[in-house]
Design a protein around this motif. Structure first.
Motif, PDB file in Angstrom:
ATOM      1  N   GLN A 273     -14.765  19.528  -5.893  1.00  0.00           N
ATOM      2  CA  GLN A 273     -15.148  19.873  -4.532  1.00  0.00           C
ATOM      3  C   GLN A 273     -16.540  20.485  -4.497  1.00  0.00           C
ATOM      4  O   GLN A 273     -16.936  21.194  -5.423  1.00  0.00           O
ATOM      5  N   LEU A 274     -17.251  20.210  -3.418  1.00  0.00           N
ATOM      6  CA  LEU A 274     -18.474  20.921  -3.082  1.00  0.00           C
ATOM      7  C   LEU A 274     -18.097  21.921  -2.000  1.00  0.00           C
ATOM      8  O   LEU A 274     -17.637  21.542  -0.919  1.00  0.00           O
ATOM      9  N   VAL A 275     -18.287  23.198  -2.279  1.00  0.00           N
ATOM     10  CA  VAL A 275     -17.686  24.261  -1.472  1.00  0.00           C
ATOM     11  C   VAL A 275     -18.737  25.011  -0.672  1.00  0.00           C
ATOM     12  O   VAL A 275     -19.758  25.457  -1.213  1.00  0.00           O
ATOM     13  N   LYS A 276     -18.449  25.171   0.619  1.00  0.00           N
ATOM     14  CA  LYS A 276     -19.204  26.086   1.471  1.00  0.00           C
ATOM     15  C   LYS A 276     -18.311  27.291   1.742  1.00  0.00           C
ATOM     16  O   LYS A 276     -17.214  27.158   2.268  1.00  0.00           O
ATOM     17  N   PHE A 277     -18.791  28.475   1.361  1.00  0.00           N
ATOM     18  CA  PHE A 277     -18.056  29.723   1.539  1.00  0.00           C
ATOM     19  C   PHE A 277     -18.522  30.413   2.814  1.00  0.00           C
ATOM     20  O   PHE A 277     -19.717  30.675   2.985  1.00  0.00           O
ATOM     21  N   SER A 278     -17.586  30.738   3.692  1.00  0.00           N
ATOM     22  CA  SER A 278     -17.883  31.574   4.849  1.00  0.00           C
ATOM     23  C   SER A 278     -17.146  32.895   4.669  1.00  0.00           C
ATOM     24  O   SER A 278     -15.909  32.919   4.588  1.00  0.00           O
ATOM     25  N   GLU A 283     -17.078  44.175   7.731  1.00  0.00           N
ATOM     26  CA  GLU A 283     -17.574  45.357   8.425  1.00  0.00           C
ATOM     27  C   GLU A 283     -17.546  46.626   7.579  1.00  0.00           C
ATOM     28  O   GLU A 283     -18.266  47.595   7.869  1.00  0.00           O
ATOM     29  N   HIS A 284     -16.736  46.665   6.530  1.00  0.00           N
ATOM     30  CA  HIS A 284     -16.672  47.868   5.697  1.00  0.00           C
ATOM     31  C   HIS A 284     -17.649  47.833   4.528  1.00  0.00           C
ATOM     32  O   HIS A 284     -17.780  48.821   3.790  1.00  0.00           O
ATOM     33  N   LEU A 285     -18.310  46.715   4.336  1.00  0.00           N
ATOM     34  CA  LEU A 285     -19.307  46.620   3.264  1.00  0.00           C
ATOM     35  C   LEU A 285     -20.617  47.256   3.722  1.00  0.00           C
ATOM     36  O   LEU A 285     -20.865  47.373   4.929  1.00  0.00           O
ATOM     37  N   PRO A 286     -21.466  47.652   2.797  1.00  0.00           N
ATOM     38  CA  PRO A 286     -22.751  48.251   3.193  1.00  0.00           C
ATOM     39  C   PRO A 286     -23.566  47.304   4.067  1.00  0.00           C
ATOM     40  O   PRO A 286     -23.474  46.077   3.942  1.00  0.00           O
ATOM     41  N   ILE A 287     -24.377  47.883   4.936  1.00  0.00           N
ATOM     42  CA  ILE A 287     -25.255  47.081   5.783  1.00  0.00           C
ATOM     43  C   ILE A 287     -26.217  46.284   4.902  1.00  0.00           C
ATOM     44  O   ILE A 287     -26.739  46.780   3.920  1.00  0.00           O
ATOM     45  N   ASP A 288     -26.407  45.012   5.251  1.00  0.00           N
ATOM     46  CA  ASP A 288     -27.290  44.127   4.486  1.00  0.00           C
ATOM     47  C   ASP A 288     -26.848  44.034   3.024  1.00  0.00           C
ATOM     48  O   ASP A 288     -27.662  44.015   2.109  1.00  0.00           O
ATOM     49  N   TRP A 289     -25.537  43.941   2.828  1.00  0.00           N
ATOM     50  CA  TRP A 289     -25.006  43.898   1.460  1.00  0.00           C
ATOM     51  C   TRP A 289     -25.342  42.586   0.760  1.00  0.00           C
ATOM     52  O   TRP A 289     -25.332  42.509  -0.469  1.00  0.00           O
ATOM     53  N   LEU A 290     -25.646  41.535   1.533  1.00  0.00           N
ATOM     54  CA  LEU A 290     -26.029  40.251   0.948  1.00  0.00           C
ATOM     55  C   LEU A 290     -27.162  39.671   1.791  1.00  0.00           C
ATOM     56  O   LEU A 290     -26.946  39.201   2.905  1.00  0.00           O
ATOM     57  N   ASN A 291     -28.393  39.716   1.238  1.00  0.00           N
ATOM     58  CA  ASN A 291     -29.521  39.180   1.997  1.00  0.00           C
ATOM     59  C   ASN A 291     -29.863  37.770   1.524  1.00  0.00           C
ATOM     60  O   ASN A 291     -29.296  37.260   0.549  1.00  0.00           O
ATOM     61  N   ASN A 292     -30.779  37.138   2.228  1.00  0.00           N
ATOM     62  CA  ASN A 292     -31.104  35.735   1.938  1.00  0.00           C
ATOM     63  C   ASN A 292     -31.684  35.539   0.544  1.00  0.00           C
ATOM     64  O   ASN A 292     -31.499  34.499  -0.074  1.00  0.00           O
ATOM     65  N   ARG A 293     -32.400  36.531   0.036  1.00  0.00           N
ATOM     66  CA  ARG A 293     -32.971  36.423  -1.307  1.00  0.00           C
ATOM     67  C   ARG A 293     -31.884  36.422  -2.373  1.00  0.00           C
ATOM     68  O   ARG A 293     -32.011  35.776  -3.419  1.00  0.00           O
ATOM     69  N   GLU A 294     -30.800  37.136  -2.097  1.00  0.00           N
ATOM     70  CA  GLU A 294     -29.737  37.270  -3.090  1.00  0.00           C
ATOM     71  C   GLU A 294     -28.728  36.119  -3.068  1.00  0.00           C
ATOM     72  O   GLU A 294     -27.998  35.911  -4.045  1.00  0.00           O
ATOM     73  N   LYS A 295     -28.692  35.370  -1.971  1.00  0.00           N
ATOM     74  CA  LYS A 295     -27.697  34.294  -1.875  1.00  0.00           C
ATOM     75  C   LYS A 295     -27.829  33.256  -2.992  1.00  0.00           C
ATOM     76  O   LYS A 295     -26.822  32.879  -3.608  1.00  0.00           O
ATOM     77  N   PRO A 296     -29.046  32.745  -3.277  1.00  0.00           N
ATOM     78  CA  PRO A 296     -29.150  31.780  -4.389  1.00  0.00           C
ATOM     79  C   PRO A 296     -28.683  32.358  -5.719  1.00  0.00           C
ATOM     80  O   PRO A 296     -28.084  31.653  -6.534  1.00  0.00           O
ATOM     81  N   GLU A 319     -22.363  31.774   3.571  1.00  0.00           N
ATOM     82  CA  GLU A 319     -22.804  32.404   4.819  1.00  0.00           C
ATOM     83  C   GLU A 319     -21.877  33.569   5.130  1.00  0.00           C
ATOM     84  O   GLU A 319     -20.703  33.574   4.753  1.00  0.00           O
ATOM     85  N   VAL A 320     -22.438  34.566   5.779  1.00  0.00           N
ATOM     86  CA  VAL A 320     -21.674  35.736   6.195  1.00  0.00           C
ATOM     87  C   VAL A 320     -21.434  35.629   7.695  1.00  0.00           C
ATOM     88  O   VAL A 320     -22.383  35.507   8.472  1.00  0.00           O
ATOM     89  N   ILE A 321     -20.175  35.630   8.077  1.00  0.00           N
ATOM     90  CA  ILE A 321     -19.819  35.543   9.492  1.00  0.00           C
ATOM     91  C   ILE A 321     -19.977  36.918  10.112  1.00  0.00           C
ATOM     92  O   ILE A 321     -19.318  37.886   9.692  1.00  0.00           O
ATOM     93  N   ALA A 322     -20.856  37.025  11.099  1.00  0.00           N
ATOM     94  CA  ALA A 322     -21.108  38.315  11.738  1.00  0.00           C
ATOM     95  C   ALA A 322     -19.860  38.813  12.449  1.00  0.00           C
ATOM     96  O   ALA A 322     -19.042  38.032  12.950  1.00  0.00           O
ATOM     97  N   VAL A 323     -19.700  40.129  12.495  1.00  0.00           N
ATOM     98  CA  VAL A 323     -18.572  40.716  13.220  1.00  0.00           C
ATOM     99  C   VAL A 323     -18.757  40.442  14.709  1.00  0.00           C
ATOM    100  O   VAL A 323     -19.811  40.748  15.280  1.00  0.00           O
ATOM    101  N   PRO A 324     -17.770  39.820  15.378  1.00  0.00           N
ATOM    102  CA  PRO A 324     -17.911  39.520  16.810  1.00  0.00           C
ATOM    103  C   PRO A 324     -18.154  40.785  17.622  1.00  0.00           C
ATOM    104  O   PRO A 324     -17.662  41.865  17.282  1.00  0.00           O
TER     105      PRO A 324
END
Length: 394
Positions: A273-278, A283-296, A319-324
């Motif tokens: 499989q080729l997997v896309k993770f969402s 909301e309990h993780l630190p703010i900006d816990w995963l930025n675009n530079r760190e994703k690769p 991708e990180v799904i934003a809290v509604p």
């Protein structure tokens, strides 16, 4: 009775797209060979009377010598069992005879002209059939070809058509006009999504056998049975690798380490499989816990982990799904934010809170305490605005 496989848009020499963040791309074209091998094996196992390829078998109109050799190798497996193949060329692989390094095996019946023609045959039980079709000799055909197809002229009559009923450049057609030919089946090509345009008679796009982009998740070929009274068609999955979207809840997790362990634990069995993770509920993780530079970096780490543990999955996107907005904590009152910030405006309170940082030699040399305070409170204000919903007081 007549049984055959309807395949279209194989794009045998096409690369996989949208995978720029992973290093395993070079291995994936091998999947194309495996897909064709699975189609041929299906034909042999089902003992079909023939195969029809409804265009764009190759992604290029000048397939490489290696690509041609691999294709003909599989076609010869059918030749050994006396199974014919009927093949038209589409807008991607439009026909030019001089582009081919080898003669097509004798069991392959080619439609090489843009003019419609009909090939007659009999299956091993002696039942007659006719197949009508045309091929592209240019990258597009701006006019309908349906009027050129003859009326039904055999016990079973099949039309092969590579085109788009909603387009203008790829042999546009009208479904009702096809129905007037009284054919038993129309084998379409060009649209990569499996689509049934009509059930009586069947006018069908089988879709691509192997998805090469994340939009091509539904794939397959059609196994068709005609018995003179009824038509039965069934989608058969032959993809060597699939594109999958998964959501993973990180609810209650407060650290990057916990999130990483959850991602690794998600994989329990090996699948191609080729997997896309969402990632949701963050909301309990630190703010900006995963930025675009760190994703690769995270994608590379996960794929290294999967390979080392003999999982065949490959993560190609995160991708990180934003809290509604509806789920954010609501703070009421126009003055609340101002009051929250005002208590930290005085130098004494602010410097007490960040005493260790403010007295650091490097900070003292490069930025004034007043500037540090202003920039820090501005960032706090922005964070409050983003992380909470603010409503008016009643």
């Amino acid at each position: 009775m007549l049984r055959f496989i309807h395949c279209a848009d194989l794009h045998f020499d096409r690369t996989f797209e949208g995978l720029h963040l992973i290093t395993q791309v070079k291995e994936l074209p091998l999947a194309n060979n495996q897909v064709l091998e699975k189609i041929v094996t299906l034909a042999l196992d089902e003992q079909v009377d023939f195969l029809v390829f409804a265009g764009d078998i190759f992604h290029q109109n000048r397939p490489s010598l290696k690509t041609q050799h691999q294709f003909f190798k599989q076609m010869n497996r059918l030749k050994e069992q006396d199974i014919p193949v009927y093949m038209i060329f589409g807008n991607h692989d439009y026909f030019e005879k001089e582009r081919y390094w080898f003669d097509f095996p004798e069991n392959i019946h080619l439609f090489t002209e843009e003019k419609v023609r009909t090939i007659h045959g009999k299956n091993k039980t002696g039942e007659s059939y006719a197949i009508s079709g045309f091929s592209y000799q240019h990258p597009w055909i701006p006019t309908s070809k349906v009027s050129e197809f003859p009326k039904k002229a055999a016990t079973y009559h099949i039309g092969m058509y590579h085109g788009d009923s909603n387009g203008e450049r790829f042999a546009p057609f009208q479904i009702q006009e096809m129905k007037q030919k009284n054919y038993d089946y129309w084998a379409l090509g060009h649209i990569h999504v499996p689509t049934v345009l009509s059930k009586t008679p069947p006018i069908i796009y089988p879709g691509t056998p192997q998805g090469h982009t994340q939009k091509e998740k539904e794939t397959g070929v059609q196994l068709v049975t005609l018995d003179g009274l009824t038509v039965h068609y069934e989608t058969k999955r032959v993809a060597a690798v699939t594109w999958e979207d998964y959501e993973l809840s990180l609810s209650g997790m407060k650290s990057r380490k916990d999130a990483l362990e959850a991602m690794k634990a998600f994989f329990q069995t090996s699948q191609r499989q080729l997997v896309k993770f969402s990632l949701k509920d963050t909301e309990h993780l630190p703010i900006d816990w995963l930025n675009n530079r760190e994703k690769p970096e995270l994608i590379a780490y996960l794929n290294e982990y999967l390979a080392q543990n003999n999982f065949e999955q490959i993560v190609y996107q995160l991708e990180v799904i934003a809290v509604p907005e509806s789920e954010k904590l609501v703070l009421t009152g126009k003055e609340v934010m101002a009051q929250l910030l005002a208590s930290y405006q005085t130098n004494e309170v602010f410097e007490t809170i960040i005493e260790e940082l403010a007295t650091h030699p490097l900070i003292k040399r490069t930025i004034s305490s007043q500037t540090l305070k202003e920039e820090t409170l501005a960032q706090v204000k922005t964070t409050l605005e983003q992380e909470f919903c603010w409503s008016e007081e009643e």
